[in-house]
Design an enzyme around this catalytic site. Structure first.
Site, PDB file in Angstrom:
ATOM      1  N   ASP A  37       0.820  -1.200   0.000  1.00  0.00           N
ATOM      2  CA  ASP A  37       0.000   0.000   0.000  1.00  0.00           C
ATOM      3  C   ASP A  37       0.859   1.257   0.000  1.00  0.00           C
ATOM      4  O   ASP A  37       1.907   1.297   0.638  1.00  0.00           O
ATOM      5  CB  ASP A  37      -0.905  -0.010   1.242  1.00  0.00           C
ATOM      6  CG  ASP A  37      -2.011   1.017   1.158  1.00  0.00           C
ATOM      7  OD1 ASP A  37      -2.346   1.455   0.037  1.00  0.00           O
ATOM      8  OD2 ASP A  37      -2.555   1.391   2.211  1.00  0.00           O
ATOM      9  N   GLY A  38       0.382   2.280  -0.709  1.00  0.00           N
ATOM     10  CA  GLY A  38       1.015   3.589  -0.649  1.00  0.00           C
ATOM     11  C   GLY A  38       1.733   4.027  -1.912  1.00  0.00           C
ATOM     12  O   GLY A  38       2.431   5.054  -1.889  1.00  0.00           O
TER      13      GLY A  38
ATOM     14  N   TRP B 138       3.189   7.793  -2.268  1.00  0.00           N
ATOM     15  CA  TRP B 138       4.634   7.930  -2.409  1.00  0.00           C
ATOM     16  C   TRP B 138       4.962   8.785  -3.626  1.00  0.00           C
ATOM     17  O   TRP B 138       5.819   9.689  -3.548  1.00  0.00           O
ATOM     18  CB  TRP B 138       5.275   6.555  -2.545  1.00  0.00           C
ATOM     19  CG  TRP B 138       6.753   6.584  -2.796  1.00  0.00           C
ATOM     20  CD1 TRP B 138       7.755   6.652  -1.869  1.00  0.00           C
ATOM     21  CD2 TRP B 138       7.406   6.571  -4.076  1.00  0.00           C
ATOM     22  NE1 TRP B 138       8.981   6.676  -2.479  1.00  0.00           N
ATOM     23  CE2 TRP B 138       8.812   6.625  -3.829  1.00  0.00           C
ATOM     24  CE3 TRP B 138       6.952   6.517  -5.398  1.00  0.00           C
ATOM     25  CZ2 TRP B 138       9.740   6.620  -4.864  1.00  0.00           C
ATOM     26  CZ3 TRP B 138       7.886   6.515  -6.424  1.00  0.00           C
ATOM     27  CH2 TRP B 138       9.257   6.562  -6.157  1.00  0.00           C
TER      28      TRP B 138
ATOM     29  N   ASN C 185      -9.907  -2.314  -6.723  1.00  0.00           N
ATOM     30  CA  ASN C 185      -9.050  -1.559  -7.651  1.00  0.00           C
ATOM     31  C   ASN C 185      -9.611  -1.557  -9.068  1.00  0.00           C
ATOM     32  O   ASN C 185      -9.348  -0.627  -9.840  1.00  0.00           O
ATOM     33  CB  ASN C 185      -7.643  -2.154  -7.696  1.00  0.00           C
ATOM     34  CG  ASN C 185      -6.863  -1.989  -6.414  1.00  0.00           C
ATOM     35  OD1 ASN C 185      -5.951  -2.763  -6.135  1.00  0.00           O
ATOM     36  ND2 ASN C 185      -7.208  -0.997  -5.596  1.00  0.00           N
TER      37      ASN C 185
ATOM     38  N   GLU D 232      -0.499 -12.720  12.993  1.00  0.00           N
ATOM     39  CA  GLU D 232      -0.005 -11.508  13.643  1.00  0.00           C
ATOM     40  C   GLU D 232       0.072 -10.409  12.586  1.00  0.00           C
ATOM     41  O   GLU D 232       0.350 -10.673  11.419  1.00  0.00           O
ATOM     42  CB  GLU D 232       1.383 -11.753  14.242  1.00  0.00           C
ATOM     43  CG  GLU D 232       1.427 -12.843  15.295  1.00  0.00           C
ATOM     44  CD  GLU D 232       0.675 -12.465  16.565  1.00  0.00           C
ATOM     45  OE1 GLU D 232       0.594 -11.256  16.869  1.00  0.00           O
ATOM     46  OE2 GLU D 232       0.173 -13.377  17.249  1.00  0.00           O
TER      47      GLU D 232
END
Length: 262
Positions: free
Chosen positions: A42-43, A47, A90, A230
């Site tokens: 993600d990002g 960015w 998306n 986790e």
């Protein structure tokens, strides 16, 4: 002079980060590390915006980071990596962004298959993807589906709810073909039956799920499989994700006591 000082600061910062990464790596207990890592990449767009670039450049930088990540994984005992490259959501993006993104995803999948170090397996709904993308995924599996090395699940056209829906549909179709009634299926149904029809059937569930960009949510990623996973949320945007960030995730995981609901 200011440019020279700036360059020197950047160089010193890179050296400091490399030294810190070596220190973290030296204290890692790989025997307690995850065997299956899921990554929400993600990002890319944020960015690119922060760097003054285009959305396409962000996606291209994100695709280039994949090989780095897998190289880091190969230095540990990781056996399976699931990469969320394209969600079903998306696919609702405007054509002027979606079409280049599909091309970048296809290129990334081809690169993985042609690299020679990884096995490649598609997880997702093929029928929601363009035929060109489907063909790339099929060819990648044919070329790199059975070789040794880390198993790389490329999640393209993937949604967690869609996966569970498809699993139930597949299970019901099989049971019907076996001659069972709906009442008989309902009476005998177990969680293992659902697991046996997921996109990742036969694979271990992810031990660790990493999401970059600072967002702290799963967004539907591996909803069924991640019940006991986790999670590690990293502030860095995906193209800026570094080896030290990866090592920190492993260190954090190794320090946790997994209870599996007990």
């Amino acid at each position: 002079m200011s440019a020279i000082k700036s360059a020197m600061k950047k160089t010193l910062r890179r050296i400091a980060v490399r030294l810190y990464a070596r220190r973290v790596e030296g204290h890692l207990d790989t025997a307690r590390g995850p065997k299956h890592i899921g990554v929400i990449l993600d990002g890319n767009r944020r960015w690119a915006k922060a760097a003054g670039g285009t959305t396409r450049e962000g996606h291209e930088a994100g695709a280039a980071k994949i090989q780095e990540l897998l190289g880091w994984c190969s230095e540990t005992d990781v056996e399976v990596v699931t990469l969320w490259l394209l969600s079903t959501d998306n696919l609702n993006r405007p054509a002027e962004e979606l079409n280049p993104l599909l091309g970048i995803v296809e290129g990334a999948v081809r690169d993985l298959a042609e690299d020679g170090r990884w096995r490649v397996n598609h997880v997702g709904a093929l029928d929601v993807l363009p035929e060109r993308t489907r063909q790339v995924l099929r060819e990648a599996e044919e070329l790199a589906g059975k070789r040794p090395g880390i198993l790389v699940n490329v999640a393209v056209g993937y949604g967690g709810r869609q996966e569970i829906t498809d699993a139930v549909r597949s299970l019901l179709a099989k049971r019907a073909a076996d001659g069972q009634s709906l009442d008989e299926v309902a009476e005998s149904l177990t969680t293992n039956d659902i697991s046996d029809h997921l996109y990742t059937r036969g694979q271990p569930d992810p031990d660790l799920v990493i999401r970059t960009s600072g967002e702290q949510r799963l967004s539907g990623f591996m909803l069924w499989q991640s019940a006991h996973s986790e999670y590690y949320f990293c502030e860095a945007y995906w193209p800026a994700f570094r080896k030290v960030d990866f090592l920190r995730a492993l260190r954090d995981y190794a320090a946790r006591h997994r209870r599996y609901g007990v």
